[in-house]
Design a protein around this motif. Structure first.
Motif, mmCIF file in Angstrom:
data_model
loop_
_atom_site.group_PDB
_atom_site.id
_atom_site.type_symbol
_atom_site.label_atom_id
_atom_site.label_comp_id
_atom_site.label_asym_id
_atom_site.label_seq_id
_atom_site.Cartn_x
_atom_site.Cartn_y
_atom_site.Cartn_z
ATOM 1 N N LEU A 45 0.838 -1.207 0.000
ATOM 2 C CA LEU A 45 0.000 0.000 0.000
ATOM 3 C C LEU A 45 0.870 1.254 0.000
ATOM 4 O O LEU A 45 0.552 2.247 -0.643
ATOM 5 N N GLY A 46 1.994 1.170 0.725
ATOM 6 C CA GLY A 46 2.916 2.308 0.766
ATOM 7 C C GLY A 46 3.484 2.624 -0.608
ATOM 8 O O GLY A 46 3.530 3.778 -1.026
ATOM 9 N N PHE A 47 3.904 1.565 -1.320
ATOM 10 C CA PHE A 47 4.417 1.754 -2.685
ATOM 11 C C PHE A 47 3.343 2.369 -3.576
ATOM 12 O O PHE A 47 3.611 3.230 -4.400
ATOM 13 N N THR A 48 2.115 1.899 -3.365
ATOM 14 C CA THR A 48 0.998 2.417 -4.152
ATOM 15 C C THR A 48 0.853 3.916 -3.919
ATOM 16 O O THR A 48 0.645 4.686 -4.856
ATOM 17 N N ALA A 49 0.982 4.319 -2.645
ATOM 18 C CA ALA A 49 0.893 5.755 -2.311
ATOM 19 C C ALA A 49 1.941 6.531 -3.080
ATOM 20 O O ALA A 49 1.661 7.588 -3.652
ATOM 21 N N SER A 50 3.166 5.984 -3.129
ATOM 22 C CA SER A 50 4.247 6.763 -3.757
ATOM 23 C C SER A 50 4.035 6.939 -5.249
ATOM 24 O O SER A 50 4.201 8.018 -5.779
ATOM 25 N N TRP A 51 3.600 5.888 -5.960
ATOM 26 C CA TRP A 51 3.447 6.099 -7.405
ATOM 27 C C TRP A 51 2.186 6.858 -7.772
ATOM 28 O O TRP A 51 2.140 7.585 -8.767
ATOM 29 N N LEU A 52 1.137 6.723 -6.944
ATOM 30 C CA LEU A 52 -0.078 7.516 -7.213
ATOM 31 C C LEU A 52 0.197 9.003 -7.049
ATOM 32 O O LEU A 52 -0.249 9.829 -7.839
ATOM 33 N N VAL A 53 0.948 9.329 -6.004
ATOM 34 C CA VAL A 53 1.244 10.731 -5.737
ATOM 35 C C VAL A 53 2.122 11.325 -6.829
ATOM 36 O O VAL A 53 1.997 12.500 -7.163
ATOM 37 N N LEU A 54 2.992 10.504 -7.402
ATOM 38 C CA LEU A 54 3.822 11.007 -8.503
ATOM 39 C C LEU A 54 2.945 11.449 -9.670
ATOM 40 O O LEU A 54 3.264 12.408 -10.362
ATOM 41 N N ILE A 55 1.803 10.778 -9.851
ATOM 42 C CA ILE A 55 0.875 11.172 -10.910
ATOM 43 C C ILE A 55 0.222 12.509 -10.545
ATOM 44 O O ILE A 55 0.100 13.413 -11.377
ATOM 45 N N VAL A 56 -0.172 12.646 -9.261
ATOM 46 C CA VAL A 56 -0.766 13.908 -8.786
ATOM 47 C C VAL A 56 0.221 15.052 -8.980
ATOM 48 O O VAL A 56 -0.117 16.126 -9.486
ATOM 49 N N ASN A 57 1.482 14.809 -8.592
ATOM 50 C CA ASN A 57 2.498 15.853 -8.659
ATOM 51 C C ASN A 57 2.839 16.249 -10.091
ATOM 52 O O ASN A 57 3.071 17.418 -10.384
ATOM 53 N N THR A 58 2.853 15.262 -10.978
ATOM 54 C CA THR A 58 3.118 15.539 -12.391
ATOM 55 C C THR A 58 2.023 16.450 -12.948
ATOM 56 O O THR A 58 2.270 17.341 -13.751
ATOM 57 N N ASN A 59 0.818 16.211 -12.453
ATOM 58 C CA ASN A 59 -0.336 16.996 -12.879
ATOM 59 C C ASN A 59 -0.153 18.490 -12.592
ATOM 60 O O ASN A 59 -0.637 19.340 -13.338
ATOM 61 N N LEU A 60 0.549 18.793 -11.506
ATOM 62 C CA LEU A 60 0.830 20.200 -11.159
ATOM 63 C C LEU A 60 1.557 20.913 -12.294
ATOM 64 O O LEU A 60 1.237 22.039 -12.650
ATOM 65 N N PHE A 61 2.560 20.223 -12.858
ATOM 66 C CA PHE A 61 3.342 20.821 -13.950
ATOM 67 C C PHE A 61 2.502 20.946 -15.213
ATOM 68 O O PHE A 61 2.640 21.900 -15.976
ATOM 69 N N ALA A 62 1.607 19.959 -15.411
ATOM 70 C CA ALA A 62 0.742 19.988 -16.593
ATOM 71 C C ALA A 62 -0.195 21.196 -16.532
ATOM 72 O O ALA A 62 -0.346 21.935 -17.506
#
Length: 217
Positions: A45-62
């Motif tokens: 679940l922790g790993f899942t948190a890290s890669w999901l958040v990377l998608i959220v964070n990438t969205n900031l730049f988009a």
């Protein structure tokens, strides 16, 4: 000049930016419930948190690129270092928030399913997922600051795919899992090392991102 207030104003701005994209945040609990019901341990679940958040964070730049927010940053008289630091703080805060949400859902569902010691592995899961999050972020953030979202998108997918692929692979390949288990058997030493490396990698990355951003803008 540089001051922390400016950096925190940027953090606030990032959250306002993400508030316009609530769907991105909704992915987090949905995926957490799915994995928990499948019986995944807290570490997964922790790993899942890290890669999901990377998608959220990438969205900031988009969003930043789509709406030309850099012009807004420029008009706010906030210097480049504050803009970059603000983004590093907000992306890390997003990770902590996601981890917290995912762990609570995981523990509650484990408890409801009657699994023994549902809170087992929270600390280990946190250290390992923070490590994964930091490694990928440390490569992605300078790329986005240096090239912008559109140009940096393909390049920044490489570390993401390599590390996520490695996590997937080790659960498929028994031999790799054995090696990782023996490394993790050093227990707290390894977890502490993960925390230290995460911090160092992010600090170095921040320095590189500032240089990249100053060159581009």
């Amino acid at each position: 000049g540089f001051n922390m207030n400016n950096a925190f104003n940027m953090v606030r701005l990032d959250f306002y930016t993400l508030k316009s994209q609530p769907g991105v945040y909704l992915i987090i609990p949905v995926v957490a419930i799915f994995f928990s019901l499948m019986g995944s341990p807290i570490t997964v679940l922790g790993f899942t948190a890290s890669w999901l958040v990377l998608i959220v964070n990438t969205n900031l730049f988009a969003v930043q690129e789509r709406y030309g927010l850099e012009r807004l940053y420029g008009s706010l008289a906030v210097n480049k270092r504050s803009i970059v630091l603000g983004r590093y703080i907000s992306t890390t805060f997003n990770y902590l928030f996601a981890f917290f949400v995912i762990v609570i859902i995981g523990v509650l569902l484990s408890f409801m399913q009657g699994r023994s010691n549902p809170t087992q592995g929270i600390f280990e899961g946190f250290c390992l997922s923070l490590f994964v999050f930091s490694l990928i972020s440390a490569i992605q953030l300078p790329i986005y600051f240096g090239t912008g979202y559109t140009k940096g998108r393909i390049l920044s997918m490489i570390p993401f795919l390599i590390i996520v692929g490695f996590v997937m692979l080790q659960s498929l390949v028994a031999k790799l899992e054995g090696i990782i288990k023996s490394i993790l058997s050093y227990g707290n030493f390894i977890y502490t090392l993960c925390l230290i490396v995460s911090a160092v990698v992010m600090i170095v990355s921040y320095g590189i991102a500032v240089i990249c951003y100053k060159k581009r803008i």
